[in-house]
Design a protein around this motif. Sequence first.
Motif, short mmCIF file in Angstrom:
data_model
loop_
_atom_site.label_atom_id
_atom_site.label_comp_id
_atom_site.label_asym_id
_atom_site.label_seq_id
_atom_site.Cartn_x
_atom_site.Cartn_y
_atom_site.Cartn_z
N GLY A 147 -6.44 8.97 -5.12
CA GLY A 147 -7.41 9.17 -4.03
C GLY A 147 -8.04 10.55 -3.96
N VAL A 171 -4.85 2.68 -3.75
CA VAL A 171 -4.66 4.11 -3.55
C VAL A 171 -3.18 4.36 -3.27
CG1 VAL A 171 -5.33 6.14 -2.21
CG2 VAL A 171 -6.97 4.27 -2.54
N ILE A 211 -10.06 8.15 1.01
CA ILE A 211 -9.85 6.77 1.48
C ILE A 211 -11.01 6.37 2.39
CG2 ILE A 211 -8.37 5.36 2.97
CD1 ILE A 211 -5.95 6.87 1.77
N GLU A 212 -11.41 7.29 3.25
CA GLU A 212 -12.52 7.03 4.17
C GLU A 212 -13.82 6.78 3.38
OE1 GLU A 212 -11.83 6.31 7.27
OE2 GLU A 212 -13.96 5.78 7.21
N ARG A 225 -13.78 3.35 1.86
CA ARG A 225 -14.08 2.32 2.85
C ARG A 225 -15.59 2.29 3.15
NH1 ARG A 225 -11.38 1.15 7.76
NH2 ARG A 225 -10.51 3.25 7.88
N ILE A 280 -9.32 -1.78 0.13
CA ILE A 280 -8.29 -0.80 -0.22
C ILE A 280 -6.90 -1.39 -0.05
CG2 ILE A 280 -7.28 1.43 0.48
CD1 ILE A 280 -10.18 2.16 1.43
N ILE A 322 -3.00 0.07 -0.20
CA ILE A 322 -2.18 1.28 -0.28
C ILE A 322 -0.89 0.95 -1.03
CG2 ILE A 322 -0.90 3.00 1.08
CD1 ILE A 322 -3.93 3.30 1.43
N CYS A 332 -1.87 0.74 8.35
CA CYS A 332 -2.61 -0.15 7.44
C CYS A 332 -3.18 -1.34 8.20
CB CYS A 332 -1.72 -0.62 6.29
SG CYS A 332 -1.41 0.68 5.09
N GLN A 372 -6.25 -0.17 9.99
CA GLN A 372 -7.35 0.16 9.09
C GLN A 372 -7.87 -1.05 8.31
OE1 GLN A 372 -8.47 3.46 8.86
NE2 GLN A 372 -7.01 3.93 10.47
N PHE A 381 -6.13 -2.34 5.74
CA PHE A 381 -5.71 -2.16 4.34
C PHE A 381 -4.47 -3.02 4.07
CE2 PHE A 381 -7.00 2.61 4.87
CZ PHE A 381 -8.34 2.26 4.84
#
Length: 329
Positions: free
Chosen positions: A99, A119, A145-146, A149, A155, A157, A177, A180, A182
């Motif tokens: 990342g 990531v 990461i942002e 997205r 994504i 993790i 997660c 978000q 993810f």
Amino acid sequence: MIDPFGRAITYVRISVTDRCDFRCVYCMAENMTFVPKAELLTLEELDRLAGVFVELGVKRIRLTGGEPLVRRNLMWLVEQLGRHVREGRLQELTLTTNGSQLERFATDLHRFGVRRVNVSLDTLDAAKFEAITRWGKFGKVMAGIEAARAAGLAIKINCVALKGVNEDEFDRMIAWCGEQGFDLTLIETMPMGEIDGDRTEQYLPLSLVRARLEQRWTLEDIDYRTGGPARYVRVKETGGRLGFITPLTHNFCEACNRVRVTCTGTMYMCLGQEDKADLRAALRASEGNELVRRAILEGIARKPKGHDFVIDRRHNRPAVRRHMSVTGG
Ligand code: SAM
Ligand code: SF4
């Protein structure tokens, strides 16, 4: 391509470099000797090789490393490989990354056909992150990461479960997660390559982690597979997916559909075995691809039934001498 145990080989992971801008404690020693540049496959050779795999029926390619995004001019290769996706020969082109460089490259990755990235992130605590990765900067990874997205990349993790290091954080990680959107995969440490510390101290069986998580979360078994070895559950409370990769407590070889190629063009038919095939010699021996094709098929014909990792408590020796950063995780 069908191996001797009837498994169709449709997935290749290609390591584009063994170098990295981090030195994660479970992956590398602080002082590493890397492969001399001349031994690396060039980007053109990597493109040629990937093309042969695609002709042989490979449907998914994952670029990894080392840190793939530190390989100079990698976007050229991503663009070339993206053609196979755009023209329907390849179902998926993905990347596993720490990342650190995503801020810079996320938009191009998406533009060239990547839709999903893994990531690696073992903790949400900045100080702990810097201790685990030695050279990593937490803020940079979060910004990466942002950016991923924002660029439209899905994504996942990857989090390595480390005893006494991040085992108190899985609840927080699951919640984060979930918020978000993810997916999260927990990975057991694998005994690969010499590192500075003692692996038996890092090893945390995921069977134990799962039992603990079940006291707090409702984990529902689901059929979802990504073509990898993870077994997934749905976390009812967050709606998110949670995967477990358990090479040591559970053997996942029966459904293995993959081979790995190192940055020097060595194909390993199994992450946990030493047998290999030299594809670089085949690439360099002639301009046509027939020798490469033959070398790949001969390798696949020797793909072993499975690995047999053990964390050896008496000798504390790695089961496999090469590092994960060489074979590509
Ligand atoms: N540098 C990239 C990254 O960290 O995502 C890609 C390569 S890294 C070798 C791929 C994955 O392997 C990472 O998720 C990392 O955490 C994991 N890994 C490295 N060494 C490992 C080990 N000994 N046991 C289990 N997982 C390991
Ligand atoms: Fe680098 Fe990835 Fe290994 Fe960490 S796990 S040292 S980021 S290759």
